[in-house]
Design an enzyme around this catalytic site. Structure first.
Site, PDB file in Angstrom:
ATOM      1  N   SER A  20     -13.583  94.410  49.540  1.00  0.00           N
ATOM      2  CA  SER A  20     -12.996  93.208  48.958  1.00  0.00           C
ATOM      3  C   SER A  20     -13.079  92.014  49.896  1.00  0.00           C
ATOM      4  O   SER A  20     -12.748  92.116  51.081  1.00  0.00           O
ATOM      5  CB  SER A  20     -11.522  93.517  48.648  1.00  0.00           C
ATOM      6  OG  SER A  20     -10.755  92.347  48.675  1.00  0.00           O
TER       7      SER A  20
ATOM      8  N   LEU B 274     -11.162  89.418  49.664  1.00  0.00           N
ATOM      9  CA  LEU B 274      -9.776  89.081  49.990  1.00  0.00           C
ATOM     10  C   LEU B 274      -9.269  89.962  51.132  1.00  0.00           C
ATOM     11  O   LEU B 274      -8.708  89.470  52.118  1.00  0.00           O
ATOM     12  CB  LEU B 274      -8.896  89.277  48.743  1.00  0.00           C
ATOM     13  CG  LEU B 274      -7.393  89.158  48.973  1.00  0.00           C
ATOM     14  CD1 LEU B 274      -7.011  87.746  49.386  1.00  0.00           C
ATOM     15  CD2 LEU B 274      -6.612  89.578  47.725  1.00  0.00           C
TER      16      LEU B 274
ATOM     17  N   GLU C 124     -20.176  86.307  42.275  1.00  0.00           N
ATOM     18  CA  GLU C 124     -19.417  85.621  41.231  1.00  0.00           C
ATOM     19  C   GLU C 124     -20.003  84.233  40.985  1.00  0.00           C
ATOM     20  O   GLU C 124     -20.542  83.605  41.904  1.00  0.00           O
ATOM     21  CB  GLU C 124     -17.936  85.546  41.627  1.00  0.00           C
ATOM     22  CG  GLU C 124     -17.644  84.771  42.890  1.00  0.00           C
ATOM     23  CD  GLU C 124     -16.283  85.120  43.491  1.00  0.00           C
ATOM     24  OE1 GLU C 124     -16.059  86.302  43.841  1.00  0.00           O
ATOM     25  OE2 GLU C 124     -15.450  84.207  43.631  1.00  0.00           O
TER      26      GLU C 124
ATOM     27  N   ASN D  27     -10.323  82.221  46.430  1.00  0.00           N
ATOM     28  CA  ASN D  27      -9.888  83.378  45.652  1.00  0.00           C
ATOM     29  C   ASN D  27      -9.516  82.946  44.235  1.00  0.00           C
ATOM     30  O   ASN D  27      -8.886  81.906  44.025  1.00  0.00           O
ATOM     31  CB  ASN D  27      -8.698  84.056  46.339  1.00  0.00           C
ATOM     32  CG  ASN D  27      -8.327  85.344  45.632  1.00  0.00           C
ATOM     33  OD1 ASN D  27      -7.610  85.329  44.644  1.00  0.00           O
ATOM     34  ND2 ASN D  27      -8.838  86.448  46.134  1.00  0.00           N
ATOM     35  N   SER D  28      -9.867  83.775  43.282  1.00  0.00           N
ATOM     36  CA  SER D  28      -9.682  83.427  41.865  1.00  0.00           C
ATOM     37  C   SER D  28      -8.219  83.202  41.500  1.00  0.00           C
ATOM     38  O   SER D  28      -7.922  82.542  40.501  1.00  0.00           O
ATOM     39  CB  SER D  28     -10.235  84.551  40.998  1.00  0.00           C
ATOM     40  OG  SER D  28     -11.580  84.756  41.293  1.00  0.00           O
TER      41      SER D  28
ATOM     42  N   HIS E   1     -13.491  89.121  34.892  1.00  0.00           N
ATOM     43  CA  HIS E   1     -12.238  88.992  35.625  1.00  0.00           C
ATOM     44  C   HIS E   1     -11.229  88.197  34.796  1.00  0.00           C
ATOM     45  O   HIS E   1     -11.600  87.312  34.031  1.00  0.00           O
ATOM     46  CB  HIS E   1     -12.506  88.280  36.953  1.00  0.00           C
ATOM     47  CG  HIS E   1     -11.501  88.612  38.014  1.00  0.00           C
ATOM     48  ND1 HIS E   1     -10.603  89.642  37.911  1.00  0.00           N
ATOM     49  CD2 HIS E   1     -11.271  88.045  39.230  1.00  0.00           C
ATOM     50  CE1 HIS E   1      -9.859  89.690  38.992  1.00  0.00           C
ATOM     51  NE2 HIS E   1     -10.241  88.729  39.810  1.00  0.00           N
TER      52      HIS E   1
HETATM   53  C1  SPV Z   1     -11.430  90.536  46.006  1.00  0.00           C
HETATM   54  O1  SPV Z   1     -10.912  91.648  46.099  1.00  0.00           O
HETATM   55  O2  SPV Z   1     -11.669  89.835  46.980  1.00  0.00           O
HETATM   56  C2  SPV Z   1     -11.790  90.007  44.712  1.00  0.00           C
HETATM   57  C3  SPV Z   1     -11.017  90.394  43.556  1.00  0.00           C
HETATM   58  O3  SPV Z   1     -12.672  89.202  44.645  1.00  0.00           O
HETATM   59  S1  SPV Z   1      -9.821  89.214  43.353  1.00  0.00           S
HETATM   60  O4  SPV Z   1      -9.130  89.022  44.570  1.00  0.00           O
HETATM   61  O5  SPV Z   1      -8.999  89.754  42.294  1.00  0.00           O
HETATM   62  O6  SPV Z   1     -10.484  87.986  42.914  1.00  0.00           O
HETATM   63 MG    MG Z   2     -13.191  88.391  46.314  1.00  0.00          MG
END
Ligand code: SPV
Ligand code: MG
Length: 550
Positions: free
Chosen positions: A53, A55, A121, A129-130, A197
């Site tokens: 990930s 994040l 993405e 981050n989304s 997502h």
């Molecule tokens: C991540 O895990 O970094 C992702 C998923 O991209 S999210 O944080 O839900 O966008």
């Molecule tokens: Mg991410």
């Protein structure tokens, strides 16, 4: 189970494994990891894949999920993660770290590190981050993003490597139609799978998308916000892969905050001990046992041997010289005998040195040794002293008298010898000067110095010559090596001899003879001079010459 240093399959099978997860008829799951140890824990839990990930990896670096860590830093971390696991890693590749060209280089580097696939993405570098102001984040131009997918696919060496296209249209509030249109364009550009997502707390838009999408390509979801949805719903919707995207980093942050808080407040660690992983648990995750086994295999003769030095006696024949110190503290060319011994040991990586002292033990101030005291040194003999060091016995150890001077190669050759118990015998009978008891050694063969690699066994050691045994083959110099089985023999022999009423007078030769009599093989390492021991005043001058190389 994989250890950190097991043989890793680098033949590209991880990409195939990830592809199989995507294409499997069952709903599959992968869990986030963000470094080597978390990746390993994910595999141990039973997961078939890892979500690297963005994040979580940025968080473990302590930076934001906004491409603050460089892509090469991410790839370096992936290498650690992949090295310790056998399941595939799917990298959260953000936007591909640039344009189509950066994407090409990225996938090549990922393939080289045996990463299973990458998800990109449709946003703009540097991304955010989304879940941070998702609606305000610009989406990528569809054609530009399709070019990136194509460039990634075209640069692959391994056709199984997966490129997953992540559609952010729902997050950005552009609606289902836009999401479907984008997904179809990415499909046409060659994506292997679509990640859709959503930031809603219910799965509605994901389910709606899945219905319309109708499995044109395997569908991947990230139920971070709609986490309470029963998994069965995803199964019914025909989802292929669920990514639990951040739960390992969140679990560790919670544990670290709780732990640091408690330690700070309590100024003690006693109350958290049972709530955190043991140090042994860390060793297990690191595969420490594999290294131990490898050391046994590859460092056979260099397993940090120990040394036990018998140094309890005064050396009465040295008269005034040993009035105020034991023989081992006698200075030879300005340096005590014991210091010289320690220096020889260090050259052979022998760092655990146990010295059994007796007479004027308090004067022994040599560094790097552990002292044991035979307080009955006046009324007891060598085996009593040896017994004082029994707690320091080791599977690879030397036992020697403290009054020895010898050339370094002797120790080296002794440590290299394969026998379980090996005694050093000097075959230069005619030339050697003999001051103390000669300790004649009778061996299975005489020292034919032209013949190497012969196994020679000890048949007897006699403090004085014993015509019954024929010609002595040499003199035991007061040095032996004990290893593995030999240690067991030695301990059993000491236990048996201890029962004898004359134990207090028994010597090392008595012990060696007992072992021979009990059928144990004592090997002989022949040398020819190059050593001396110190018993009488005249030896001191000879010793001084010896140290000066005369
Ligand atoms: C991540 O895990 O970094 C992702 C998923 O991209 S999210 O944080 O839900 O966008
Ligand atoms: Mg991410």
């Amino acid at each position: 189970m994989a250890t950190l240093h097991h043989k890793i399959d680098t033949s590209g099978h991880k990409s195939r494994q990830l592809r199989q997860l995507l294409e499997s008829p069952n709903l599959e799951f992968i869990l986030e990891a963000h470094n080597g140890v978390s990746a390993k824990i994910v595999e141990q839990a039973g997961f078939k894949g890892i979500w690297a990930s963005g994040l979580a990896m940025s968080a473990q670096f302590g930076v934001r999920d906004s491409n603050e860590a460089s892509w090469t830093q991410v790839v370096d971390m992936l290498e650690f993660m992949s090295d310790v696991t056998t399941i595939p890693i799917l990298l959260d590749g953000d936007t591909g770290y640039g344009n189509f060209n950066n994407m090409r280089r990225l996938v090549r580097k990922l393939e080289q590190r045996n990463i299973g696939g990458v998800c990109i993405e449709d946003k703009v570098f540097p991304k955010t981050n989304s879940f941070i102001d998702g609606e305000r984040q610009p989406l990528a131009d569809i054609d530009e993003f399709c070019g990136k997918i194509k460039a990634g696919k075209d640069s692959l060496m391994d056709d199984e490597f997966c490129i997953i296209a992540r559609v952010e249209a729902l997050i950005a509030g552009w609606g289902l139609r836009e999401a479907l249109q984008r997904a179809e364009a990415y499909h046409a550009a060659g994506a292997d799978s679509i990640l859709i997502h959503s930031k809603l707390s219910r799965p509605d838009e994901i389910i709606a998308f899945a219905r319309e999408w109708a499995n044109r390509l395997p569908l991947v979801i990230v139920p971070t916000k709609y986490y309470s949805t029963p998994t069965e719903i995803f199964r019914q919707a025909g989802v292929s892969l669920v990514i639990w995207a951040n739960h390992m980093i969140r679990a560790s942050i919670e544990a670290m905050e709780r732990t640091s808080d408690q330690i700070f407040k309590q100024e003690a660690v006693v109350n958290i001990e049972d709530r955190i992983a043991t140090v042994d648990r860390i060793f297990a995750l690191q595969g420490a046992d594999e290294l131990t086994r490898a050391q046994e295999r590859y460092l056979k003769h260099k397993q940090d041997p120990h040394a036990i030095v018998l140094a309890a006696s005064r050396g009465n024949a040295l008269q005034d010289l040993t009035e105020d110190r034991p023989k081992v503290m006698l200075s030879i060319s300005g340096k005590p005998l014991l210091q010289r011994l320690v220096e020889e040991f260090k050259k052979q990586a022998i760092n655990k040195i146990t010295v059994v002292a007796g007479y004027r033990a308090e004067t022994i101030d040599t560094g790097g040794i552990e002292l044991r005291l035979n307080k009955d040194y006046e009324s007891t003999g060598e085996l009593s002293s040896l017994l004082c060091a029994v707690d320091a016995f080791h599977n690879d150890m030397l036992i020697l008298y403290g009054d020895l001077l010898f050339r370094g190669y002797i120790l080296n050759d002794l440590l290299d010898h394969d026998g379980d118990i090996v005694v050093v015998v000097d075959s230069s009978l005619q030339t050697a000067h003999i001051s103390g008891s000669p300790d004649y050694a009778y061996c299975s063969r005489a020292d034919e110095r032209s013949i190497f690699n012969q196994t020679i066994e000890l048949t007897r050691i006699c403090e004085q010559a014993e015509p019954d045994y024929g010609q002595p083959s040499g003199r035991w110099i007061g040095m032996l090596k004990v290893r593995n089985e030999g240690r067991k023999w030695l301990e059993e022999a000491l236990a048996a001899l201890r029962q004898r009423p004359d134990f207090n007078h028994l010597t090392m030769p008595d012990l060696l003879n007992y072992l021979v009599d009990s059928g144990k093989k004592i090997h002989v390492l022949y040398i020819h001079g190059h050593w001396l021991d110190i018993n009488v005043l005249g030896d001191v001058g000879r010793a001084s010459d010896f140290t000066l190389g005369n």
